[in-house]
Design an enzyme around this catalytic site. Structure first.
Site, PDB file in Angstrom:
ATOM      1  N   CYS A   2     -85.489 -23.016   4.325  1.00  0.00           N
ATOM      2  CA  CYS A   2     -85.264 -24.303   3.656  1.00  0.00           C
ATOM      3  C   CYS A   2     -83.869 -24.865   3.915  1.00  0.00           C
ATOM      4  CB  CYS A   2     -85.420 -24.135   2.153  1.00  0.00           C
ATOM      5  SG  CYS A   2     -87.007 -23.472   1.692  1.00  0.00           S
ATOM      6  N   ARG A  27     -83.646 -24.500  11.601  1.00  0.00           N
ATOM      7  CA  ARG A  27     -83.759 -23.362  10.683  1.00  0.00           C
ATOM      8  C   ARG A  27     -85.213 -22.968  10.433  1.00  0.00           C
ATOM      9  NH1 ARG A  27     -79.081 -22.999   7.054  1.00  0.00           N
ATOM     10  NH2 ARG A  27     -80.470 -22.315   5.410  1.00  0.00           N
ATOM     11  N   TRP A  74     -89.572 -24.329   3.717  1.00  0.00           N
ATOM     12  CA  TRP A  74     -90.231 -23.234   4.424  1.00  0.00           C
ATOM     13  C   TRP A  74     -90.981 -22.479   3.325  1.00  0.00           C
ATOM     14  CZ3 TRP A  74     -89.778 -17.756   4.576  1.00  0.00           C
ATOM     15  CH2 TRP A  74     -90.310 -17.144   5.722  1.00  0.00           C
ATOM     16  N   ASN A  98     -83.121 -24.193  -2.490  1.00  0.00           N
ATOM     17  CA  ASN A  98     -83.303 -23.105  -1.514  1.00  0.00           C
ATOM     18  C   ASN A  98     -83.234 -21.791  -2.279  1.00  0.00           C
ATOM     19  OD1 ASN A  98     -83.220 -24.997   0.458  1.00  0.00           O
ATOM     20  ND2 ASN A  98     -81.345 -24.254   1.441  1.00  0.00           N
ATOM     21  N   GLY A  99     -83.991 -20.795  -1.837  1.00  0.00           N
ATOM     22  CA  GLY A  99     -83.959 -19.495  -2.516  1.00  0.00           C
ATOM     23  C   GLY A  99     -85.265 -19.268  -3.266  1.00  0.00           C
ATOM     24  N   GLU A 481     -85.354  -5.283  21.954  1.00  0.00           N
ATOM     25  CA  GLU A 481     -84.981  -6.700  21.879  1.00  0.00           C
ATOM     26  C   GLU A 481     -85.866  -7.541  22.809  1.00  0.00           C
ATOM     27  OE1 GLU A 481     -83.495  -8.500  19.940  1.00  0.00           O
ATOM     28  OE2 GLU A 481     -83.013 -10.313  21.052  1.00  0.00           O
ATOM     29  N   LYS A 485     -88.287 -10.589  21.524  1.00  0.00           N
ATOM     30  CA  LYS A 485     -88.251 -11.960  22.071  1.00  0.00           C
ATOM     31  C   LYS A 485     -89.652 -12.403  22.464  1.00  0.00           C
ATOM     32  CE  LYS A 485     -85.271 -13.104  20.938  1.00  0.00           C
ATOM     33  NZ  LYS A 485     -84.244 -12.374  20.273  1.00  0.00           N
ATOM     34  N   GLU A 488     -91.840 -13.051  19.352  1.00  0.00           N
ATOM     35  CA  GLU A 488     -91.397 -14.207  18.563  1.00  0.00           C
ATOM     36  C   GLU A 488     -91.846 -15.535  19.152  1.00  0.00           C
ATOM     37  OE1 GLU A 488     -87.034 -13.448  18.462  1.00  0.00           O
ATOM     38  OE2 GLU A 488     -87.233 -14.055  16.364  1.00  0.00           O
ATOM     39  N   HIS A 504     -96.257  10.797  24.050  1.00  0.00           N
ATOM     40  CA  HIS A 504     -96.554  11.262  22.690  1.00  0.00           C
ATOM     41  C   HIS A 504     -97.447  10.274  21.942  1.00  0.00           C
ATOM     42  CE1 HIS A 504     -93.834  14.580  23.210  1.00  0.00           C
ATOM     43  NE2 HIS A 504     -92.901  13.750  23.633  1.00  0.00           N
ATOM     44  N   LYS A 603     -84.685 -19.702  11.188  1.00  0.00           N
ATOM     45  CA  LYS A 603     -83.465 -19.293  11.876  1.00  0.00           C
ATOM     46  C   LYS A 603     -82.583 -18.456  10.972  1.00  0.00           C
ATOM     47  CE  LYS A 603     -80.551 -19.117  15.196  1.00  0.00           C
ATOM     48  NZ  LYS A 603     -80.917 -18.114  16.216  1.00  0.00           N
TER      49      LYS A 603
END
Ligand code: AGP
Length: 608
Positions: A2, A27, A74, A98-99, A481, A485, A488, A504, A603
């Site tokens: 948000c 964001r 969001w 926000n929150g 990483e 990527k 995502e 394994h 973000k």
């Protein structure tokens, strides 16, 4: 996640609010809205989807007023919809938030008992109704907000307007960032200063628990008891904030290409030709560094992967025991702290709720001191840590972290050297490491020039549903990483394993439909890695190897090799990350996904 923007001015604020929301789009959000106080009326516009849709509504049906608040949402409580979009209202009150208000259900029940009717499923609507109910008695928006926040459990940044006090905004923060923008005869609020760079370069960063009342010519900040508090006004330079796509198709691509330059920025003024300049860590660093005997790293996502790589470096070069943990787990478990442990957080945004909570809880746990490796000046992590090393990557807009990660690695390596030289790291080794770091800009350019063959390689992934990434030693987190990527931005399921673990379990997944990516610099584990890759070839797996030109890999029908220049081993994790970023980018472009704002992601993750 948000975003909040608010403005009090002598002019119509609608354009300022919409432009501010556009700057917060990176964001991640699913709906947007504004509330403007217009001739003693609250005028609302909301849209599901992009800010451009909200903008069209504001053009088609213009809004005029000198006081307003705006929000990108969001979804956390209630699905993305216009009804759930902020601002939320209660008669003369409008609120952006926000929150998360954790006790919203209980407050909702109490307010319903008083006759309030709820239209949305959000936790925020309780804020609007609670403020409305308290206002009846206090008659002051500022005092009402102060009383209201004593009822909230959880995290919030709040902006509130009322037609009964049509010249001001009141706001408060606890657990979510909020900044005030200082203008000439106009003032602003935002969850991120980037939203306000078109109107001011002067900011007040509110501290935890601060409340503020802003009018066009006045800013008053006060604490939970209503006592006035002073906060500094910080002037930011343009260099700290320039954020546009330039000629690139996506921010992510621009940010990948910026790495040659920004890695140079991370190093500049912090190294001589032969060593690290310790002043970079601040004047208090020496006294703390002299005592460090162990390291505890906390971070999330990509920043966590940077921490995993740094662990290899701390233990190998500095001889310091180093533990790394994801912040969301660490904050909820009992930990045993070794004497003289430095608590290190890593974060692009400096506002990640879990990392911040871990830092706050560490203060009671007996750590020697805290240090943050961070990209955003004045962020909560920066302000609340004892020491800080800024990564200087510049604004990172693409949700998928790229340049933030590689600059974190450089900053962490500087920290390893600064601590290591107090123990087992010799002057010769330090000079060798610094010489390697100084080659980064040139080697980055060489690797980014391989974009053509990487783009070609991406065609083999775009129709697949799964991919496996392998690495050994310090390259294992690089593989992690790379897999993050890919998932995502292309939504392909990707996993990373230390190559030695293949047999394994994950080897069972390998067939001709499973692309297997391996990172293979010419290091001491190369021969071991080769044996692991033979296990893949023997099962008909399709291998894509990013290898040192001298590693001895060659293309055949089951193996595609991308030859990378020979690089000093201390920078190999940084250099080998670049082609993996490009690979994910091209796969996502082929799949037509939203590269810069992938679905469901934000973000800056400012909620738990
Ligand atoms: C990276 O591509 C992600 N978007 C995400 O994992 C991110 O690294 C994580 O949320 C941590 O963010 P921070 O670095 O701002 O703390």
């Amino acid at each position: 996640m948000c975003g909040i923007v608010g403005a009090v001015a002598q002019r119509n604020v609608t354009k300022i609010l919409v432009e501010g929301l556009k700057r917060l789009e990176y964001r991640g959000y699913d709906s947007a809205g504004i509330a403007v106080v217009s001739e003693d009326q609250l005028v609302l516009r909301k849209a599901l989807g992009k800010v451009s849709e909200l903008e069209e509504k504001c053009i088609a049906n213009p809004v005029h007023g000198g006081v307003g608040i705006a929000h990108t949402r969001w979804a956390t409580h209630g699905k993305p919809s216009e009804v759930n979009a902020h601002p939320h209202t209660s008669d003369h009150i409008a609120v952006v938030h926000n929150g998360i208000i954790e006790n919203h259900a209980q407050l909702r029940a109490q307010l319903q008992g008083k006759g309030y009717e709820f239209l949305s499923q959000t936790d925020t609507e309780v804020v609007a109704h609670l403020i409305h109910s308290l206002y009846e008695q206090s008659g002051s928006l500022k005092e009402t907000l102060r009383q209201a926040i004593t009822h909230f459990d959880g995290a919030y940044a709040l902006g509130v307007v009322s037609t009964k006090e049509p010249d001001l905004i009141v706001c408060a923060r606890s657990g979510s960032p909020l900044v005030l923008g200082v203008g000439i005869d106009e003032n602003f609020i935002a969850s991120d200063q980037l939203a306000l760079r078109q109107v001011t370069d002067r900011f007040v960063f509110l501290d935890e628990g601060d409340l503020a009342e802003i009018t066009a010519d006045r800013i008053d900040i006060f604490d939970i008891n209503g006592h006035s508090v002073e906060r500094d006004v910080v002037q930011l330079t343009d260099a700290e904030e320039s954020a546009d796509k330039g000629e690139y198709r996506h921010y992510m691509l621009k940010e990948i290409y910026e790495q040659a330059t920004v890695l140079q920025n991370t190093l500049q003024g912090r190294v001589s030709k032969t060593g690290v300049l310790e002043e970079a860590f601040g004047t208090e660093a020496k006294a703390i560094f002299d005592q460090v005997e162990a390291i505890q790293i906390l971070a999330c996502g990509t920043s966590y992967h940077a921490g995993m790589i740094a662990k290899y470096w701390f233990e190998d070069w500095a001889g310091l025991p180093c533990a790394v943990e994801v912040a969301s787990e660490y904050r909820y478990r009992k930990t045993v702290v070794r004497p003289n442990t430095l608590f290190v957080t890593i974060s692009q945004s400096g506002e990640t709720a879990d990392t911040l909570a871990a830092l706050r809880s560490s203060k009671e746990s007996g750590y020697l001191a805290s240090l943050t490796v961070c990209n955003v000046a004045n962020s909560s992590l920066v302000r609340e840590s004892d020491l800080r090393l800024m990564t200087l990557a510049g604004p990172e807009i693409g949700v998928a972290s790229t340049k933030a990660f590689t600059t974190q690695l450089v900053a962490l390596q500087l920290l390893v050297i600064a601590l290591g030289r107090r123990g087992c790291l010799s002057a010769e080794k330090e000079s060798e490491l610094v010489a390697g770091l100084l080659q980064l800009p040139e080697l980055c350019k060489q690797v980014l020039d391989l974009d053509g063959p990487i783009q070609q390689m991406s065609e083999a992934f775009s129709e697949k549903n799964h991919a496996l990434f392998l690495g050994r030693g310090v390259q294992f987190p690089v593989a992690l990483e790379g897999a993050l990527k890919l998932k995502e931005i292309s939504y392909i399921h990707a996993e990373a394993y230390p190559a030695g673990e293949l047999k394994h379990g994950p080897l069972a997944l390998v067939d001709s439909d499973m692309p297997v990516v391996a990172v293979a610099p010419n290091d001491e584990l190369l021969e071991k890695l080769k044996s692991n890759l033979e296990e893949v070839q023997a099962r008909g797996g399709k291998l894509f190897v990013f290898a040192d030109a001298k590693s001895g890999f060659s293309n055949d029908h089951g193996t595609t090799v991308l030859s990378l220049p020979h690089v000093p081993l201390n920078i190999a994790p940084i250099i080998y990350t670049l082609p993996l970023q490009l690979l994910s980018y091209h796969v996502a472009v082929l799949k037509g996904t939203d590269v810069d704002q992938p679905r469901n992601l934000a973000k800056s993750v400012t909620v738990e």
